[in-house]
Design a protein around this motif. Structure first.
Motif, short mmCIF file in Angstrom:
data_model
loop_
_atom_site.label_atom_id
_atom_site.label_comp_id
_atom_site.label_asym_id
_atom_site.label_seq_id
_atom_site.Cartn_x
_atom_site.Cartn_y
_atom_site.Cartn_z
N LEU A 210 0.82 -1.21 0.00
CA LEU A 210 0.00 0.00 0.00
C LEU A 210 0.86 1.26 0.00
CD1 LEU A 210 -2.73 -1.09 2.58
CD2 LEU A 210 -3.11 -0.63 0.16
N SER A 211 2.03 1.17 0.63
CA SER A 211 2.91 2.34 0.72
C SER A 211 3.67 2.59 -0.58
CB SER A 211 3.91 2.15 1.87
OG SER A 211 3.24 1.96 3.10
N ILE A 212 4.00 1.53 -1.29
CA ILE A 212 4.83 1.66 -2.50
C ILE A 212 3.97 1.89 -3.74
CG2 ILE A 212 6.46 0.49 -4.01
CD1 ILE A 212 7.46 -1.03 -1.55
N ARG A 215 -0.70 3.96 -6.75
CA ARG A 215 -1.64 4.16 -7.86
C ARG A 215 -2.72 3.08 -7.90
NH1 ARG A 215 3.08 2.38 -10.38
NH2 ARG A 215 2.91 0.47 -11.64
N TYR A 216 -2.54 2.03 -7.09
CA TYR A 216 -3.56 1.00 -6.98
C TYR A 216 -4.41 1.27 -5.73
CZ TYR A 216 -0.81 -1.70 -10.36
OH TYR A 216 -0.13 -2.12 -11.48
N THR A 217 -5.71 0.96 -5.81
CA THR A 217 -6.58 1.15 -4.65
C THR A 217 -6.33 0.03 -3.64
OG1 THR A 217 -8.39 -0.18 -5.55
CG2 THR A 217 -8.34 2.16 -6.15
N PRO A 218 -6.64 0.25 -2.36
CA PRO A 218 -6.49 -0.82 -1.36
C PRO A 218 -7.28 -2.07 -1.72
CG PRO A 218 -6.82 1.28 -0.28
CD PRO A 218 -7.04 1.53 -1.74
N SER A 222 -5.70 -5.76 -2.15
CA SER A 222 -6.23 -6.86 -1.34
C SER A 222 -6.63 -8.04 -2.22
CB SER A 222 -7.43 -6.37 -0.53
OG SER A 222 -8.04 -7.43 0.16
N LEU A 223 -7.32 -7.74 -3.32
CA LEU A 223 -7.76 -8.80 -4.23
C LEU A 223 -6.56 -9.51 -4.87
CD1 LEU A 223 -9.93 -10.30 -5.87
CD2 LEU A 223 -9.84 -8.42 -7.54
N TYR A 224 -5.60 -8.75 -5.38
CA TYR A 224 -4.43 -9.34 -6.03
C TYR A 224 -3.62 -10.19 -5.04
CZ TYR A 224 -5.38 -5.99 -9.80
OH TYR A 224 -5.96 -5.28 -10.80
N TYR A 265 11.97 -4.19 -5.40
CA TYR A 265 10.67 -4.16 -4.73
C TYR A 265 9.71 -3.14 -5.34
CZ TYR A 265 12.41 0.00 -2.29
OH TYR A 265 12.92 1.23 -1.99
N ASN A 266 10.21 -2.06 -5.92
CA ASN A 266 9.34 -1.01 -6.45
C ASN A 266 9.24 -1.02 -7.97
OD1 ASN A 266 11.92 -0.22 -6.98
ND2 ASN A 266 11.72 1.87 -6.20
N PHE A 267 9.67 -2.10 -8.59
CA PHE A 267 9.68 -2.17 -10.05
C PHE A 267 8.28 -2.38 -10.61
CE2 PHE A 267 10.42 -4.36 -14.13
CZ PHE A 267 11.24 -3.42 -14.74
#
Length: 356
Positions: A210-212, A215-218, A222-224, A265-267
């Motif tokens: 969630l921190s990185i 641009r994705y919603t929580p 959660s689903l992914y 990790y952030n790729f």
């Protein structure tokens, strides 16, 4: 063989309700008007009661009874129908006591082989995930009807617990201290490393994602995360086929996966999730061997098991604090690198136990 089946069923159904409670308990407290601070206090109370129960199990020679534990779980389900603060507090106390009894009585698994552990862990993981998803049904049938539907399942588990025959060896405090002296250093080390790994994988992976990937919603994350975790469960069922040497190879592969995440990790969110899925698969394959080694280390002693779980509650809090402090400074790469290296140290310790 029937006794082993009863134990596996008991563990699986117990885990079904634990998975269900892990979400529904908080959800119902929030929907009943309790604020986040009150919910946090009640959850903390449950942990305090559980820790105190472990202390009682260590100090006093009290006969442990899984029937009582199964009965307490059933009572918790009924109390959820009340949905008021007094009922929630009582559930916290009951859950703490039930969890302590349930997890400390390991003598029921004394005759388990690696294959039995594989079947049990796979069943427990499956029912736990199913339990989390059960709350979704309340959108169609309502919460009360869902709670009533669970009652026959929990009553059935009480009946199963009555069929499990076991006899706890008499343990006094002197014998406990002698056993502790012989395995104390290994027990503390293994427990801390397990707590650190589990705290990271279960508690902080979501927070890091969630921190990185803002641009994705929580909801999307959660689903992914759930979708990438589900495929890892079947590997628990074949974990008993893993030899000691393969265990070590899998540990090296897992260390490599942690190192990969630490540097990339952030790729991409999906590359991160694929690496996490690989870690969980490798962990699932090694799970039955690790479980068997730890149970043998504890000599199927209720007192040692209670101490192990008491330390787990305490060390999980310390692990959580360590990771939280590192997150405060945005040290994502360092956290993952630390977890990966310490996790490999844990695997080496368990590998040595397996060789013995």
């Amino acid at each position: 063989m029937n006794q082993k089946i009863y134990v596996i069923f008991f563990r699986a159904l117990f885990s079904l309700f634990e998975g269900f409670m892990s979400f529904v308990y908080v959800a119902l407290m929030k929907s009943s008007g309790l604020n986040s601070f009150q919910v946090g206090l009640i959850l903390t109370l449950s942990l305090m009661v559980e820790a105190l129960s472990y202390v009682v199990l260590i100090v006093f020679s009290i006969p442990r009874n899984i029937i009582f534990s199964a009965l307490l779980v059933t009572i918790s389900d009924v109390l959820l129908l009340l949905r008021n603060i007094y009922g929630f507090i009582l559930i916290a106390v009951i859950s703490g006591i039930s969890s302590a009894i349930y997890s400390a009585v390991i003598i029921i698994q004394k005759d388990f082989t690696k294959k039995d552990y594989s079947l049990m862990l796979g069943s427990v993981a499956t029912t736990s995930v199913a339990g989390i998803g059960l709350y979704y049904l309340s959108a169609f049938i309502g919460v009360n009807l869902l709670l009533f539907a669970l009652l026959p399942v929990l009553i059935f588990n009480i009946i199963i617990s009555m069929k499990i025959k076991y006899e706890e060896p008499e343990e006094n405090l002197k014998d406990f201290l002698q056993n502790l002296r012989s395995i104390g250093r290994t027990l503390f080390g293994v427990d801390f490393l397990i707590a650190l790994r589990r705290t990271f994988l279960q508690g902080y992976i979501s927070l890091i994602l969630l921190s990185i990937f803002v641009r994705y919603t929580p909801q999307q994350i959660s689903l992914y995360l759930t979708l990438f975790k589900i495929p890892t469960i079947p590997f628990l069922f074949i974990g008993h086929k893993i030899s000691n040497n393969v265990y070590l190879i899998l540990s090296l592969l897992e260390l490599t996966s942690f190192l990969f995440i630490a540097f990339f990790y952030n790729f991409s969110l999906f590359i991160f999730l694929i690496a996490v899925m690989l870690i969980l698969i490798l962990s699932s394959l090694r799970g039955p061997s690790a479980e068997q080694a730890i149970m043998k280390m504890l000599s199927f002693s209720t007192k040692l098991s209670a101490l192990f779980n008491l330390l787990d509650v305490m060390l999980s809090s310390i692990s959580s604090l360590i990771i939280a402090l590192m997150l405060e400074f945005g040290l994502y790469s360092l956290i993952i690198l630390m977890i990966g290296i310490l996790n490999f140290m844990l695997d080496l310790t368990i590998y040595k136990m397996l060789r013995k």
